[in-house]
Scaffold this active site. Sequence first.
Site, PDB file in Angstrom:
ATOM      1  N   HIS A 110      -3.006   1.150   7.088  1.00  0.00           N
ATOM      2  CA  HIS A 110      -2.995   1.020   5.470  1.00  0.00           C
ATOM      3  C   HIS A 110      -3.376   2.650   5.009  1.00  0.00           C
ATOM      4  O   HIS A 110      -3.641   3.536   5.621  1.00  0.00           O
ATOM      5  CB  HIS A 110      -4.264   0.365   5.009  1.00  0.00           C
ATOM      6  CG  HIS A 110      -4.623   0.069   3.675  1.00  0.00           C
ATOM      7  ND1 HIS A 110      -3.697  -0.648   3.024  1.00  0.00           N
ATOM      8  CD2 HIS A 110      -5.534   0.347   2.933  1.00  0.00           C
ATOM      9  CE1 HIS A 110      -4.297  -0.771   1.577  1.00  0.00           C
ATOM     10  NE2 HIS A 110      -5.384  -0.210   1.442  1.00  0.00           N
ATOM     11  N   CYS A 112       0.911  -1.282   0.164  1.00  0.00           N
ATOM     12  CA  CYS A 112       0.020  -0.143  -0.013  1.00  0.00           C
ATOM     13  C   CYS A 112       0.867   1.395   0.030  1.00  0.00           C
ATOM     14  O   CYS A 112       0.648   2.337  -0.710  1.00  0.00           O
ATOM     15  CB  CYS A 112      -1.242  -0.208   1.195  1.00  0.00           C
ATOM     16  SG  CYS A 112      -0.146   0.166   2.624  1.00  0.00           S
ATOM     17  N   HIS A 125      -5.591   1.443  -4.504  1.00  0.00           N
ATOM     18  CA  HIS A 125      -4.757   1.194  -3.362  1.00  0.00           C
ATOM     19  C   HIS A 125      -4.016  -0.248  -3.851  1.00  0.00           C
ATOM     20  O   HIS A 125      -4.766  -0.753  -4.753  1.00  0.00           O
ATOM     21  CB  HIS A 125      -5.156   1.131  -2.079  1.00  0.00           C
ATOM     22  CG  HIS A 125      -6.453   0.133  -1.996  1.00  0.00           C
ATOM     23  ND1 HIS A 125      -6.655  -0.379  -0.842  1.00  0.00           N
ATOM     24  CD2 HIS A 125      -7.457  -0.150  -2.762  1.00  0.00           C
ATOM     25  CE1 HIS A 125      -7.812  -1.162  -0.899  1.00  0.00           C
ATOM     26  NE2 HIS A 125      -8.275  -1.049  -2.107  1.00  0.00           N
TER      27      HIS A 125
END
Length: 156
Positions: free
Chosen positions: A120, A70, A132
């Site tokens: 994240h 990520c 993402h």
Amino acid sequence: MTAQVHVPSLFARVGTASVLTFAVGTTMLAPGLVNEAGAATHSTRALDIAASKKGAPYRHGASGPHRFDCSGLTLYAFKKAGKKLPRTAQQQYNKTRHISSSQRRRGDLVFFHAGRSVYHVGIYAGGGKIWHSPKTGAVVRLERIWSKSIWYGRVR
């Protein structure tokens, strides 16, 4: 015999106060501050770069150009757009200007957190969606934000 028509100059039409803004194309908020239009340009470019990686596989610790985790995706996209970010999602959150959800715009970073810990990050695409690289076995993709435990950050 030809008739002459007087057409005011472009500067006369836009007005003296607007000439500098018109000529430069943007305005500075104050000396030494980041130009909001410039920040938007970098963020929009980063968003486009992240989107261009659609389908690239997730790999823990990878930051491109063919595999990403990520924060590796956000690092890669902003680097290609001319901005430097630190490596991890938490470090990226610490480095950005924190903004409210009402201030968010396309290209801002979206941070997912548990308590005070960021786990994240993705790039806001508008319409409640992010680009993402989600997890092992997945690929870079556009997805609806699934949590209310999010913070937003703008890359300076």
